[in-house]
Design a protein around this motif. Structure first.
Motif, PDB file in Angstrom:
ATOM      1  N   LEU A  17       0.837  -1.196   0.000  1.00 14.64           N
ATOM      2  CA  LEU A  17       0.000   0.000   0.000  1.00 14.64           C
ATOM      3  C   LEU A  17       0.875   1.251   0.000  1.00 14.64           C
ATOM      4  O   LEU A  17       1.987   1.247   0.553  1.00 14.64           O
ATOM      5  N   PRO A  18       0.394   2.349  -0.585  1.00 13.36           N
ATOM      6  CA  PRO A  18       1.210   3.565  -0.703  1.00 13.36           C
ATOM      7  C   PRO A  18       1.255   4.369   0.600  1.00 13.36           C
ATOM      8  O   PRO A  18       0.698   5.466   0.702  1.00 13.36           O
ATOM      9  N   ALA A  67       4.413   5.923   8.308  1.00 14.14           N
ATOM     10  CA  ALA A  67       3.436   4.832   8.314  1.00 14.14           C
ATOM     11  C   ALA A  67       4.050   3.551   7.755  1.00 14.14           C
ATOM     12  O   ALA A  67       3.750   2.447   8.229  1.00 14.14           O
ATOM     13  N   LYS A  68       4.925   3.686   6.774  1.00 16.42           N
ATOM     14  CA  LYS A  68       5.559   2.509   6.178  1.00 16.42           C
ATOM     15  C   LYS A  68       6.483   1.833   7.188  1.00 16.42           C
ATOM     16  O   LYS A  68       6.573   0.602   7.240  1.00 16.42           O
ATOM     17  N   LYS A  69       7.158   2.637   8.006  1.00 12.20           N
ATOM     18  CA  LYS A  69       8.034   2.060   9.026  1.00 12.20           C
ATOM     19  C   LYS A  69       7.215   1.296  10.064  1.00 12.20           C
ATOM     20  O   LYS A  69       7.574   0.184  10.468  1.00 12.20           O
ATOM     21  N   LEU A  70       6.074   1.868  10.463  1.00 11.64           N
ATOM     22  CA  LEU A  70       5.195   1.189  11.414  1.00 11.64           C
ATOM     23  C   LEU A  70       4.618  -0.088  10.809  1.00 11.64           C
ATOM     24  O   LEU A  70       4.547  -1.128  11.481  1.00 11.64           O
ATOM     25  N   ALA A  71       4.214   0.006   9.543  1.00  9.42           N
ATOM     26  CA  ALA A  71       3.681  -1.178   8.867  1.00  9.42           C
ATOM     27  C   ALA A  71       4.733  -2.286   8.796  1.00  9.42           C
ATOM     28  O   ALA A  71       4.414  -3.470   8.949  1.00  9.42           O
ATOM     29  N   GLY A  72       5.997  -1.901   8.576  1.00 12.36           N
ATOM     30  CA  GLY A  72       7.074  -2.897   8.538  1.00 12.36           C
ATOM     31  C   GLY A  72       7.235  -3.615   9.868  1.00 12.36           C
ATOM     32  O   GLY A  72       7.468  -4.823   9.908  1.00 12.36           O
ATOM     33  N   ILE A  73       7.107  -2.858  10.968  1.00 11.96           N
ATOM     34  CA  ILE A  73       7.198  -3.470  12.299  1.00 11.96           C
ATOM     35  C   ILE A  73       6.046  -4.464  12.503  1.00 11.96           C
ATOM     36  O   ILE A  73       6.253  -5.589  12.995  1.00 11.96           O
ATOM     37  N   ILE A  74       4.836  -4.069  12.111  1.00 13.86           N
ATOM     38  CA  ILE A  74       3.671  -4.949  12.268  1.00 13.86           C
ATOM     39  C   ILE A  74       3.802  -6.173  11.374  1.00 13.86           C
ATOM     40  O   ILE A  74       3.502  -7.302  11.796  1.00 13.86           O
ATOM     41  N   ALA A  80      -7.975  -9.958  11.638  1.00 10.66           N
ATOM     42  CA  ALA A  80      -6.545 -10.006  11.955  1.00 10.66           C
ATOM     43  C   ALA A  80      -5.718 -10.232  10.694  1.00 10.66           C
ATOM     44  O   ALA A  80      -4.670  -9.590  10.494  1.00 10.66           O
ATOM     45  N   ALA A  81      -6.187 -11.128   9.820  1.00 12.03           N
ATOM     46  CA  ALA A  81      -5.473 -11.360   8.563  1.00 12.03           C
ATOM     47  C   ALA A  81      -5.472 -10.114   7.695  1.00 12.03           C
ATOM     48  O   ALA A  81      -4.472  -9.814   7.020  1.00 12.03           O
ATOM     49  N   ALA A  82      -6.581  -9.358   7.720  1.00 16.26           N
ATOM     50  CA  ALA A  82      -6.654  -8.114   6.945  1.00 16.26           C
ATOM     51  C   ALA A  82      -5.636  -7.098   7.447  1.00 16.26           C
ATOM     52  O   ALA A  82      -4.996  -6.392   6.651  1.00 16.26           O
ATOM     53  N   VAL A  83      -5.464  -7.026   8.769  1.00 15.02           N
ATOM     54  CA  VAL A  83      -4.455  -6.112   9.328  1.00 15.02           C
ATOM     55  C   VAL A  83      -3.062  -6.525   8.863  1.00 15.02           C
ATOM     56  O   VAL A  83      -2.250  -5.697   8.444  1.00 15.02           O
ATOM     57  N   GLY A  84      -2.779  -7.823   8.954  1.00 13.78           N
ATOM     58  CA  GLY A  84      -1.473  -8.301   8.505  1.00 13.78           C
ATOM     59  C   GLY A  84      -1.251  -8.049   7.035  1.00 13.78           C
ATOM     60  O   GLY A  84      -0.155  -7.641   6.618  1.00 13.78           O
ATOM     61  N   LEU A  85      -2.288  -8.273   6.232  1.00 15.63           N
ATOM     62  CA  LEU A  85      -2.173  -8.048   4.792  1.00 15.63           C
ATOM     63  C   LEU A  85      -1.934  -6.577   4.493  1.00 15.63           C
ATOM     64  O   LEU A  85      -1.088  -6.221   3.658  1.00 15.63           O
ATOM     65  N   ALA A  86      -2.676  -5.687   5.177  1.00 15.19           N
ATOM     66  CA  ALA A  86      -2.502  -4.245   4.957  1.00 15.19           C
ATOM     67  C   ALA A  86      -1.106  -3.779   5.361  1.00 15.19           C
ATOM     68  O   ALA A  86      -0.560  -2.845   4.758  1.00 15.19           O
ATOM     69  N   ALA A  87      -0.529  -4.440   6.365  1.00 15.36           N
ATOM     70  CA  ALA A  87       0.822  -4.079   6.806  1.00 15.36           C
ATOM     71  C   ALA A  87       1.908  -4.678   5.929  1.00 15.36           C
ATOM     72  O   ALA A  87       3.091  -4.442   6.165  1.00 15.36           O
ATOM     73  N   PRO A  96       5.039   2.083 -12.965  1.00 15.79           N
ATOM     74  CA  PRO A  96       4.270   2.239 -11.720  1.00 15.79           C
ATOM     75  C   PRO A  96       3.003   1.387 -11.722  1.00 15.79           C
ATOM     76  O   PRO A  96       2.275   1.356 -12.724  1.00 15.79           O
ATOM     77  N   PRO A  97       2.714   0.673 -10.617  1.00 16.36           N
ATOM     78  CA  PRO A  97       1.507  -0.166 -10.568  1.00 16.36           C
ATOM     79  C   PRO A  97       0.225   0.609 -10.872  1.00 16.36           C
ATOM     80  O   PRO A  97      -0.670   0.081 -11.540  1.00 16.36           O
ATOM     81  N   ALA A  98       0.131   1.867 -10.402  1.00 15.93           N
ATOM     82  CA  ALA A  98      -1.088   2.647 -10.642  1.00 15.93           C
ATOM     83  C   ALA A  98      -1.333   2.823 -12.143  1.00 15.93           C
ATOM     84  O   ALA A  98      -2.477   2.734 -12.613  1.00 15.93           O
ATOM     85  N   ALA A  99      -0.264   3.061 -12.900  1.00 13.38           N
ATOM     86  CA  ALA A  99      -0.409   3.216 -14.349  1.00 13.38           C
ATOM     87  C   ALA A  99      -0.841   1.906 -15.002  1.00 13.38           C
ATOM     88  O   ALA A  99      -1.661   1.896 -15.939  1.00 13.38           O
ATOM     89  N   LEU A 100      -0.319   0.793 -14.505  1.00 12.37           N
ATOM     90  CA  LEU A 100      -0.699  -0.507 -15.054  1.00 12.37           C
ATOM     91  C   LEU A 100      -2.161  -0.828 -14.734  1.00 12.37           C
ATOM     92  O   LEU A 100      -2.886  -1.365 -15.580  1.00 12.37           O
ATOM     93  N   PHE A 101      -2.597  -0.515 -13.518  1.00 14.11           N
ATOM     94  CA  PHE A 101      -3.994  -0.776 -13.156  1.00 14.11           C
ATOM     95  C   PHE A 101      -4.955   0.007 -14.062  1.00 14.11           C
ATOM     96  O   PHE A 101      -6.022  -0.479 -14.429  1.00 14.11           O
TER      97      PHE A 101
END
Length: 599
Positions: A85-86, A91-98, A195-202, A570-575
């Motif tokens: 996720l962008p 936030a990316k550092k926190l997501a990496g920890i999770i 819980a799986a959704a949280v892990g996936l989002a992180a 970029p993934p956004a351009a491909l989507f």
């Protein structure tokens, strides 16, 4: 700035590399032994009309060992199935920890859950004469290796403080899940899903998110202890049919290494490459032909992105459009036989593999025709590659004949009943390995082919196993009854069931990998379909084809993300660029649903 070799970080990185190399070598050896076991069984049965007791059990145990040993190698890369996720930097550092906390929690579950099983289980395998606890001990060792490699990598990346935070969080959650009870009216399967959704989002690997989520659900009334999580995970891996997955992956890798895949490209180009927009049609034609070899959409996406994207751009195709064509064409690999997705569905629902593969062949051709029309409409102003020289089509066909032999081995062998699916996959693998061994144009060592395949197969195998606890909890919570009641509210007719199922499958494809979605939804939706009079094989084909579209849709969009990673678009351009081809595939699904209702 190069780091001094004597520092802690450099030593950790070096040790991680050595450990990963050693694991890859062992996993490749296990895969080779597994292939030898199945091939020996085939030779003994069909040439000498005899056999060895315990061959299937040995193959299953070796597959469990392969998954346990090689799965830690798939922490990164497309087969980790991470959602990117962008996030901003903080936030990316926190997501990496999770995310790392989810992986470490999954490792703790595998380690301590396996230890409990080893202490509780008794008896020996009647066929092998080995203690039953061996499979679970290997799984626990795999959890330990996962934790060790993750820790070494993070130290090597100078991420010591985030690693400490992840380890503390994982340990606290593990302890709390064993000693805390939460009273709630919601079913435990909802807790697993959230819980799986949280892990996936992180951006945790999907398999790790599933295992950790099953642990997190325990305080919310989950019927799964750590030992049950492990036993259901290992049970999900323990099907002889699933040995076909590494063998088909090995087939695709060996075919590429042998150079036979390039002959398929040349033949496809001789058929359609000279027309307007013909280079894009060549990508589709190659994907259709290569589908009969790899059985893996991710494998074809990597191959096509590497082979075709530079050529498409060089001939004037916009980079995003080129990548979108490649991603959309790669959908066919998990539909046209041999298909790993159909193997997973057959293992989850006991449907006939041969019948599913034939249905997949028809569905794949319908989808290929729809994509061909969409590609023509979006590239008709672009030139073809070059005129076809006289006799070129015949020469390219003759050069591609060895690759076409795979179709005879796989589809004909399985459908006629000469060999089982796993045996056909093993024969296909040894066939392409022989092509690679005697190829004058081979550029990849056969050991590298085995090592790459072992890592890919382990990642898929762990995902299949990790969906087991979630599927078990869904059954305990009676989710199938809830779905049946919802469908009944819409009338319960075949058309209503089919429409409801397609909507559910499209929604699941937005956030779930196809393998996990098949394992979770296949057993839930199939009884509803058969109860309303829908042909189970036709419905199985609808399940796989509809879920495959999820490879092109955000936020997960695995095929788009893989192509983006290889091409650096970029993934956004491909989507955005993939939308016309997504519409074509949805139209194909509508045609297939109409055919299903007419059966």
């Amino acid at each position: 700035m190069t780091e001094k070799p004597g520092t802690l970080h450099a030593r950790a990185a070096q040790l991680a590399t050595r450990l990963e190399t050693a694991l890859a070598m062992v996993a490749a050896a296990v895969l080779a032994v597994m292939l030898a076991v199945v091939l020996t069984s085939v030779v003994l049965r069909y040439l000498f009309h005899t056999g060895v007791i315990g061959t299937e059990d040995l193959g299953i145990w070796l597959n469990v060992a392969l998954i346990a040993l090689a799965a830690p190698l798939a922490l990164s890369g497309p087969l980790a199935m991470r959602l990117d996720l962008p996030f901003g930097p903080s936030a990316k550092k926190l997501a990496g920890i999770i995310a790392d906390a989810f992986s470490l929690l999954a490792a703790l579950v595998l380690i301590f859950g396996s230890t409990r099983v080893v202490n509780l289980i008794g008896g020996t395998s009647p066929a092998l004469g080995l203690p039953e606890w061996v499979r679970f001990a290997v799984t626990g060792a795999g959890g330990g290796l996962l934790a060790i490699i993750l820790v070494l990598r993070r130290i090597g990346e100078r991420q010591v403080l985030p690693l400490a935070a992840s380890a503390t969080l994982a340990s606290a959650v593990y302890y709390a899940c064993l000693h805390v009870t939460v009273t709630t009216a919601l079913p435990a399967s909802i807790a697993i899903a959230l819980a799986a959704a949280v892990g996936l989002a992180a951006a945790a690997p999907l398999a790790h998110a599933f295992i950790a989520a099953a642990m997190i659900a325990i305080p919310f009334g989950g019927n799964l202890g750590t030992e049950t999580i492990v036993t259901t995970t290992v049970s999900g891996m323990s099907h002889f049919l699933l040995l076909a997955i590494p063998f088909f992956l090995l087939t695709g890798a060996a075919l590429s290494a042998s150079g036979a895949a390039r002959h398929l490209v040349a033949f496809a180009a001789s058929l359609v490459g000279h027309r307007r927009g013909g280079l894009a049609q060549t990508v589709l034609a190659t994907g259709t032909l290569f589908s009969g070899a790899s059985g893996s959409s991710v494998a074809n996406a990597v191959f096509s992105a590497t082979t075709f994207h530079p050529e498409l751009v060089r001939h004037g195709y916009p980079p995003a459009r080129s990548g979108a064509i490649i991603a959309a064409s790669s959908v066919l690999d998990n539909i046209i036989p041999p298909s790993i997705a159909f193997l997973i569905l057959a293992a989850a629902t006991d449907l006939s593999v041969g019948a599913l593969l034939l249905g997949g062949l028809f569905a794949g051709l319908v989808m290929a025709a729809a994509l061909s029309i969409a590609i023509y409409l979006t590239t008709r102003n672009l030139p073809g590659s070059r005129p076809v020289a006289r006799g070129e089509r015949r020469r390219s066909l003759l050069a591609a004949v060895p690759a076409f032999g795979l179709g005879v081995i796989v589809v004909a062998g399985i459908r006629i009943g000469i060999v089982t699916t796993t045996e056909a996959a093993a024969l296909a693998a040894i066939y392409t390995l022989a092509l690679a061994a005697f190829s004058k144009t081979r550029r990849t060592a056969l050991f590298s082919v085995f090592r790459q395949t072992a890592t890919e197969a382990a990642a898929i195998g762990l995902l299949i196993g990790s969906a087991g606890p979630f599927a078990f909890q869904l059954a305990v919570d009676g989710v199938s009854g809830m779905i049946a009641s919802t469908v009944a509210a819409f009338g319960g007719s075949p058309a209503a069931v089919l429409a409801f199922s397609v909507i559910v499958l499209l929604g699941a494809g937005l956030v779930l990998d196809i393998g996990a979605a098949i394992l979770l939804l296949g057993p839930l939706l199939l009884p509803l379909a058969t109860g309303s009079g829908i042909d189970p094989i036709a419905f199985g084909v609808i399940i796989v084809t509809t879920l495959m579209i999820g490879g092109l849709t955000p936020p997960v969009g695995m095929l788009v993300l893989v192509v983006a990673g290889v091409t650096e678009v970029p993934p956004a351009a491909l989507f955005r660029a993939v939308l016309p081809y997504l519409a074509a595939l949805l139209a194909a699904i509508a045609i297939l649903c109409t055919c299903t209702l007419l059966i």
